[in-house]
Design a protein around this motif. Structure first.
Motif, short mmCIF file in Angstrom:
data_model
loop_
_atom_site.label_atom_id
_atom_site.label_comp_id
_atom_site.label_asym_id
_atom_site.label_seq_id
_atom_site.Cartn_x
_atom_site.Cartn_y
_atom_site.Cartn_z
N LYS A 58 2.85 3.10 -5.89
CA LYS A 58 3.94 2.61 -5.05
C LYS A 58 3.96 3.35 -3.72
CE LYS A 58 9.00 2.32 -5.23
NZ LYS A 58 10.15 2.64 -6.09
N ASP A 59 4.06 2.62 -2.62
CA ASP A 59 4.27 3.20 -1.29
C ASP A 59 5.75 3.58 -1.24
OD1 ASP A 59 5.02 3.53 1.42
OD2 ASP A 59 3.35 2.28 2.08
N VAL A 60 6.04 4.87 -1.18
CA VAL A 60 7.42 5.35 -1.25
C VAL A 60 8.25 4.87 -0.06
CG1 VAL A 60 8.87 7.42 -1.29
CG2 VAL A 60 6.79 7.33 -2.66
N GLU A 61 7.69 4.97 1.13
CA GLU A 61 8.42 4.58 2.34
C GLU A 61 8.75 3.08 2.35
OE1 GLU A 61 7.36 4.13 7.04
OE2 GLU A 61 6.61 5.91 6.02
N ALA A 62 7.79 2.25 1.98
CA ALA A 62 8.00 0.80 1.97
C ALA A 62 8.71 0.33 0.71
CB ALA A 62 6.67 0.08 2.11
N ASN A 63 8.80 1.20 -0.29
CA ASN A 63 9.38 0.86 -1.58
C ASN A 63 8.73 -0.40 -2.16
OD1 ASN A 63 11.04 1.23 -3.80
ND2 ASN A 63 12.67 -0.04 -2.95
N ALA A 64 7.37 -0.39 -2.13
CA ALA A 64 6.61 -1.54 -2.59
C ALA A 64 5.40 -1.07 -3.39
CB ALA A 64 6.15 -2.38 -1.41
N PHE A 65 5.11 -1.78 -4.47
CA PHE A 65 3.92 -1.48 -5.25
C PHE A 65 2.70 -2.03 -4.53
CE2 PHE A 65 7.23 -1.22 -8.49
CZ PHE A 65 6.90 0.00 -9.07
N ILE A 66 1.71 -1.17 -4.32
CA ILE A 66 0.50 -1.60 -3.61
C ILE A 66 -0.70 -1.70 -4.55
CG2 ILE A 66 1.29 -0.66 -1.42
CD1 ILE A 66 -0.79 1.64 -1.94
#
Length: 108
Positions: A58-66
């Motif tokens: 997960k990209d912490v800043e974007a709060n999205a699973f990559i």
């Protein structure tokens, strides 16, 4: 208007920079949180310790699973690859993920 000579010199300089690029592959242990020191790609492979194991990035800043990988059956293998950006922090979540082999590939 740019001269052909200047244009060709610029092309030559850019090609030299391409030739000097070097890819680095290093084994790392990402843990649960990791900040990318370079732009690159992470590669995580492993084997399920039970049915329906998973691993997420997960990209912490974007709060999205990559990146994500699920393995349906016990003792089967899976690999997750995803791009990372220098300076960004990534969080890893996993369950029933047994043998793990983590690589970070980037350009030096």
């Amino acid at each position: 208007m740019i001269s052909l000579n200047k244009f060709m010199i610029e092309v030559k300089n850019r090609l030299k920079r391409l030739e000097s690029r070097k890819m680095v592959q290093e084994r790392v242990n990402f843990g649960t949180m990791w900040t990318a020191p370079h732009d690159g790609i992470i590669i995580r492979g492993g084997r399920a310790q039970a049915n329906t194991s998973y691993m997420f990035c997960k990209d912490v800043e974007a709060n999205a699973f990559i990146g994500l990988c699920t393995i349906e059956y016990n003792q089967h293998y899976g690999t997750m690859t995803c791009p990372v950006i220098k300076g960004k922090t990534y969080e890893f979540k996993q369950q029933y993920w047994q043998i793990q082999d983590d690589l970070f590939v980037y350009e030096e």
